[in-house]
Design a protein around this motif. Sequence first.
Motif, mmCIF file in Angstrom:
data_model
loop_
_atom_site.group_PDB
_atom_site.id
_atom_site.type_symbol
_atom_site.label_atom_id
_atom_site.label_comp_id
_atom_site.label_asym_id
_atom_site.label_seq_id
_atom_site.Cartn_x
_atom_site.Cartn_y
_atom_site.Cartn_z
ATOM 1 N N ASP A 179 6.094 -0.360 7.987
ATOM 2 C CA ASP A 179 5.922 0.412 6.386
ATOM 3 C C ASP A 179 7.879 -0.157 6.547
ATOM 4 O O ASP A 179 8.782 0.179 6.957
ATOM 5 C CB ASP A 179 6.429 1.881 7.435
ATOM 6 C CG ASP A 179 5.318 2.847 7.618
ATOM 7 O OD1 ASP A 179 4.170 2.368 6.995
ATOM 8 O OD2 ASP A 179 4.703 3.606 8.625
ATOM 9 N N ARG A 237 3.644 0.110 2.268
ATOM 10 C CA ARG A 237 3.053 0.211 3.888
ATOM 11 C C ARG A 237 2.510 -1.607 3.897
ATOM 12 O O ARG A 237 1.917 -1.697 3.012
ATOM 13 C CB ARG A 237 1.796 0.893 4.560
ATOM 14 C CG ARG A 237 1.574 0.394 5.786
ATOM 15 C CD ARG A 237 0.858 1.680 6.220
ATOM 16 N NE ARG A 237 0.183 0.850 7.940
ATOM 17 C CZ ARG A 237 1.322 1.294 8.808
ATOM 18 N NH1 ARG A 237 2.343 1.892 8.967
ATOM 19 N NH2 ARG A 237 0.762 1.559 10.386
ATOM 20 N N HIS A 266 0.607 -1.177 -0.175
ATOM 21 C CA HIS A 266 -0.351 0.189 0.341
ATOM 22 C C HIS A 266 1.036 0.990 0.270
ATOM 23 O O HIS A 266 1.870 1.589 0.566
ATOM 24 C CB HIS A 266 -0.745 0.214 1.057
ATOM 25 C CG HIS A 266 -1.559 -0.990 1.272
ATOM 26 N ND1 HIS A 266 -2.826 -1.398 -0.123
ATOM 27 C CD2 HIS A 266 -1.869 -2.450 1.698
ATOM 28 C CE1 HIS A 266 -3.679 -2.715 0.497
ATOM 29 N NE2 HIS A 266 -2.713 -3.137 1.662
ATOM 30 N N ASN A 267 0.382 2.037 -0.503
ATOM 31 C CA ASN A 267 1.227 3.617 -1.232
ATOM 32 C C ASN A 267 2.722 3.037 -1.540
ATOM 33 O O ASN A 267 3.534 3.872 -0.996
ATOM 34 C CB ASN A 267 1.106 4.103 0.650
ATOM 35 C CG ASN A 267 -0.007 4.704 0.925
ATOM 36 O OD1 ASN A 267 -1.182 4.653 0.054
ATOM 37 N ND2 ASN A 267 -0.431 4.507 2.469
ATOM 38 N N ARG A 273 1.287 -5.450 5.338
ATOM 39 C CA ARG A 273 0.842 -6.356 6.504
ATOM 40 C C ARG A 273 2.000 -7.881 6.720
ATOM 41 O O ARG A 273 1.984 -7.989 5.414
ATOM 42 C CB ARG A 273 -0.248 -6.791 6.581
ATOM 43 C CG ARG A 273 -1.409 -5.824 6.915
ATOM 44 C CD ARG A 273 -2.647 -6.416 7.135
ATOM 45 N NE ARG A 273 -3.297 -5.004 8.113
ATOM 46 C CZ ARG A 273 -3.619 -4.636 8.983
ATOM 47 N NH1 ARG A 273 -2.841 -5.617 9.858
ATOM 48 N NH2 ARG A 273 -4.202 -3.799 9.405
ATOM 49 N N SER A 333 9.133 2.046 -1.170
ATOM 50 C CA SER A 333 8.391 2.586 -0.110
ATOM 51 C C SER A 333 7.286 2.028 -0.175
ATOM 52 O O SER A 333 7.064 2.237 -0.715
ATOM 53 C CB SER A 333 9.048 3.626 0.835
ATOM 54 O OG SER A 333 8.598 4.600 0.035
ATOM 55 N N PRO A 347 0.784 -4.182 10.731
ATOM 56 C CA PRO A 347 1.875 -3.348 10.033
ATOM 57 C C PRO A 347 2.578 -3.213 10.014
ATOM 58 O O PRO A 347 3.282 -2.778 11.513
ATOM 59 C CB PRO A 347 0.472 -2.668 10.098
ATOM 60 C CG PRO A 347 -0.451 -2.279 10.771
ATOM 61 C CD PRO A 347 -0.118 -3.734 11.549
#
Length: 81
Positions: free
Chosen positions: A66, A57, A45-46, A59, A55, A64
């Motif tokens: 980063d 995020r 994500h992102n 799980r 980079s 979670p």
Amino acid sequence: MHEWMADNGHTPHIVVDAAAENVEVPAEHVKGGRIILNISESAAHNLALGNESISFRARFGGVPFDVWVPTRAVLGIYARE
């Protein structure tokens, strides 16, 4: 390569040297000094793919985290399929 894999229905993964300087990955998932990361849209994500770093995020075991990886720490990219 990431875009091509995604466009063709494949799941992109990167192999990362987890011992490289400034790598931020969950240590409990490192094996043999390396970690394999799923960087598909559904897992990362992102997601930001840059010349200097990757980079996102994600799980790990439901927790979670980063992730930050300097591109010099990427050892390879491949499709799971």
